[in-house]
Scaffold this active site. Structure first.
Site, PDB file in Angstrom:
ATOM      1  CG  ASP B  41      -1.675   0.979   0.935  1.00 13.91           C
ATOM      2  OD1 ASP B  41      -2.322   1.391   0.553  1.00 13.91           O
ATOM      3  OD2 ASP B  41      -2.983   1.573   2.243  1.00 13.91           O
ATOM      4  CG  ASP B 134      -3.100   4.163  -3.326  1.00 13.23           C
ATOM      5  OD1 ASP B 134      -3.992   3.307  -3.828  1.00 13.23           O
ATOM      6  OD2 ASP B 134      -3.614   5.142  -2.476  1.00 13.23           O
ATOM      7  CD  GLU B 135      -5.237  -0.742  -1.003  1.00 15.89           C
ATOM      8  OE1 GLU B 135      -5.219  -1.749  -0.516  1.00 15.89           O
ATOM      9  OE2 GLU B 135      -6.099  -0.093  -1.148  1.00 15.89           O
TER      10      GLU B 135
END
Lengths: 373, 417
Positions: B41, B134-135
């Site tokens: 993350d 983003d993860e």
């Protein structure tokens, strides 16, 4: 009201009525058929507020009168009665029920008052003419596959029936339908009295209902047209419909004029080959590639996920080599419209609309948009 | 006990400080080199990208989000110290942190960074399941021999590379299933590296609140609380039948999660289902020109994201929120899937024109769903719209120009309204 009517006659009349009735209905009376008995006939009337169908049938009227019952229920009952049965319909105004009796079967149906039934306002028609059933059938049957279902371009959700200049000179009665991917333009001789007919867009559902009126080649259909409504009538059935309130796009500029690569092919052989190679195409895009070379057509599909297919056909083609892709479904649809002669395709480039007709017959012309392959 | 220096990537044995480089960033855990399921993350991703691209912002509180009426999409750690949180209304965030630099999201920049990170993850394992820009989950099972190093080391190398090569930081959660990996990545943010081993799972979960479970929001929490369930220990007191009877299929899942069990596989092929974008206006508007401008920008954003992922869609959705917060959504199915902004805009515009409602609105959004590969899209033109082919050519050319000279290099006049 009390009438007796032969089961077959009743079934035909009720079937036509119930097909107009919308399945999902929020206004109860619209689910009903209005039954009116008078003299020696009975009328069945159904509407969805856009289309109204009135079907009259001979009946033994013991007591004149009128009532309304659920169209689908009545249809189901009559459908399940034995062939040849004599059906008696009795409306009891005291109980508000309609009794349906046939042999030992007895049904009692809820009714709604006939006064609540919306009867479509009669209107002035600018144009009245008579057309042969076979002519109307051809006009609509050959064009309806191209009707759009797209809601945003609602003016494409029907067949544009109008008077047009024939490519061979003179005036014709013309039906056009398109969804932006394909287009059908079907002409027939202009019936006497139709010269001043305003162009109207006949909705898809009306086209479907009309189909049931034009089965008999010998039948003459009375056609009435105004700016807002269209009516088709046989001696028994009258189908009245609102027309789509919109402007049909100028389709004439869509029909390619300068296509000069000419392919002639047996339509059913072509259709079968397209159908075969399309078996491996991806479910959704159904892209088929046509490779044209001198007197040779190679149909191919290459779907990375499922496989590849290729088939060669002997054709008449004498122009430059061409590779062009189409949706198999569209090719099959237009090829299936050809019934007498060879299919003639006129191509320009791989990105331009392609024209198809039957032999040199200009009275039925189809245009299909290619797709990248 | 196995240990790993997160700075020089030396594999150690129970040392607290790295003997090679002297770094204190050493992870020690008995199962460190045995676990294979990871969740990565990024830390305050959007804000980090902005800070990286504009070093002046480094020490300033940065908030990414739209307008005064919008919500906080990301707050950097400086802003977080002041109490700013994601999804907080912008006015509230600005009240807490009046000197914050508010930046409108630059999705294309984030997508670009995300793509680079994704490429790095793809080098570790073919099984990468992105959850958003983003993860992502990664399953590194069976890769130890290939890399000649255990997953933990490869993951530490990944975040080190992200920092060194992209200037972005991320936190790693490493465990034995997706649920715990995701929980772990959140334990030690930013630049975290948390491990939840098999033997400690039960003890770890015992007193934690059930809201830790991904998918249990405020409403879910409330219904669980009504049943007297607040922590994982509470959940353990229920048997499977009772949970299923009360909460349906979720109950079945809860029973397993309570025991730290999560059988879901990391799936690289779990496709995204839709792409959408929406904006809350500075003030409610009924002005058709203003709305049209927003609609175009939303269509362009959706199209941009679809193009970045090589996707196209067959359903275009229009979403509007009236002043009284009532939501209007309209959708249309297309015959031919599309990823073109022009088509998305025109379809959404047609839906808008048919609304029969004149606003004012506070929010407008646009989306693309029923997705497929771009190879299947925009294959045929429209007979009735011969200009479409040219417009689509112009759009492709615009895209090329933007790729070379930046996203502002060329815009439509419509976008400026």
């Amino acid at each position: 009201m009390k009438i007796s009517i032969e089961r077959g006659t009743l079934l035909k009349a009720v079937a036509q009525a119930q097909s107009v009735v919308e399945r999902r209905n929020t206004i109860p009376i619209l689910a009903n058929v209005l039954i009116e008995a008078e003299g020696d006939s009975v009328q069945f009337r159904a509407t969805d507020l856009d289309i109204e169908v009135v079907d009259s049938a001979p009946a033994q009227v013991e007591r004149a009168g009128a009532t309304t019952v659920a169209a689908t229920t009545l249809h189901e009952i009559v459908r399940k009665l034995p062939d040849g049965a004599l059906v008696t319909l009795t409306a009891d105004s005291a109980t508000g029920r309609l009794t349906v009796e046939a042999g030992r079967s007895n049904f009692s149906l809820a009714t709604l008052p006939k006064e609540d039934f919306p009867v479509m306002a009669s209107s002035e028609y600018q144009s009245n003419f008579t057309a042969n059933a076979a002519v109307l059938r051809r006009l609509f049957d050959k064009s309806k596959f191209a009707i759009s279902t797209e809601e945003t371009r609602y003016y494409l959700n029907g067949v544009y029936m109008h008077v047009a200049d024939s490519p061979e000179g003179g005036k014709v009665l013309r039906c056009v339908a398109t969804d932006g991917h394909r287009l059908a333009r079907i002409d027939s001789e202009l019936p006497a009295g139709a010269e001043d007919m305003p162009g109207v867009i006949v909705p898809r559902k009306t086209v479907g209902e009309l189909r049931k009126l034009v089965d008999d080649d010998e039948m003459d259909i009375a056609v009435s047209v105004s700016e807002t409504k269209v009516r088709f009538a046989t001696p028994e059935i009258t189908l009245t419909s609102k027309v789509i309130d919109g402007t049909f796009p100028d389709y004439t500029r869509v029909i390619p004029q300068g296509n000069n690569r000419r392919l002639e092919v047996d339509a059913s052989e072509f259709a079968q080959a397209v159908d075969r190679v399309a078996t491996v195409s991806s479910e959704r895009s159904r892209a088929v590639k046509l490779q044209l070379d001198e007197d040779k057509l190679v149909l191919s599909v290459n779907a990375p996920d499922s496989g590849a297919a290729e088939e060669e056909l002997a054709v008449a083609y004498g122009d430059e080599r061409l590779e062009i892709g189409f949706n198999a479904k569209y090719l099959l649809e237009i090829a299936s419209q050809v019934d007498r002669e060879n299919a003639v395709f006129m191509f320009n480039s791989a990105g331009d609309p392609t024209l198809m007709r039957e032999g040199n017959d200009q009275s039925a012309v189809y245009v299909v948009m290619p797709m990248r392959v | 006990m196995p240990a790993l220096c997160r700075d020089c990537l030396s594999m150690l044995n129970n040392q607290r400080r790295c003997p090679d480089c002297g770094s204190p960033r050493v992870k020690v855990h008995p199962e460190l080199f045995d676990l294979t399921i990871a969740h990565m993350d990024c830390d305050a991703f959007y804000a980090s990208v902005e800070k990286r691209d504009n070093p002046e912002l480094a020490d300033k509180p940065v908030i990414i989000g739209g307008g005064r009426r919008g919500v906080v999409s990301t707050a950097c750690y400086v802003a977080r110290i002041r109490g700013v949180r994601s999804a907080m209304p912008m006015f509230k965030a600005l009240a807490l942190c009046p000197d914050a630099v508010v930046i409108k999201p630059r999705m294309s920049a984030y997508a670009e960074a995300s793509k680079q990170i994704r490429a790095m993850m793809d080098e570790l394992t073919p099984v990468v399941e992105p959850l958003s820009l983003d993860e992502a989950f990664m399953d590194l099972g069976g890769t130890a021999r290939l890399h000649g190093a255990p997953p933990a080391l490869m993951l530490a190398r990944l975040v080190k590379r992200m920092k060194d090569e992209l200037g972005l930081t991320g936190s790693i959660g490493l465990s034995h299933n997706k649920f715990l990996a995701k929980v772990a990545s959140d334990l030690d943010k930013p630049r975290g590296f948390s491990v939840i081993g098999k033997t400690e799972t039960a003890e770890f979960l015992h007193d934690r609140p059930v809201r830790l479970i991904w998918g249990i929001g405020p409403a879910g929490q409330e219904s669980l609380e009504k049943a007297g369930i607040r922590t994982f220990a509470d959940l353990l007191r229920w048997d499977q039948e009772a949970l299923t009877a009360r909460f349906g299929s979720m109950g079945y899942r809860l029973w397993h999660l309570a025991r730290g069990q999560d059988k879901r596989r990391v799936s690289a092929h779990d496709p995204i289902k839709s792409i959408s974008n929406e904006t809350t206006f500075f003030e409610d508007t009924a002005n058709p020109d203003v709305l049209d401008g927003h609609l175009w920008r939303m269509a362009e954003k959706v199209s941009g994201r679809a193009k970045a992922r090589g996707l196209a869609g067959r359903v275009v959705t229009l979403k509007l929120k009236q002043s009284n917060h009532k939501l209007l959504t309209r959708r249309i199915s297309l015959r031919d899937a599309t990823q073109m902004a022009d088509t998305i805009y025109r379809q959404a515009r047609a839906l808008f024109d048919q609304l029969g409602d004149h606003g004012p609105y506070r929010l407008l959004g646009c989306g693309l769903s029923d997705l497929c590969s771009e190879d299947e899209a925009d294959k045929s033109g429209d007979l009735l719209d011969p200009g479409a082919t040219q417009r689509s050519g112009a759009e492709r050319a615009t895209d090329d120009i933007r790729r070379r000279f930046g996203s502002d290099a060329i815009v439509k006049g419509r976008a400026l309204r």
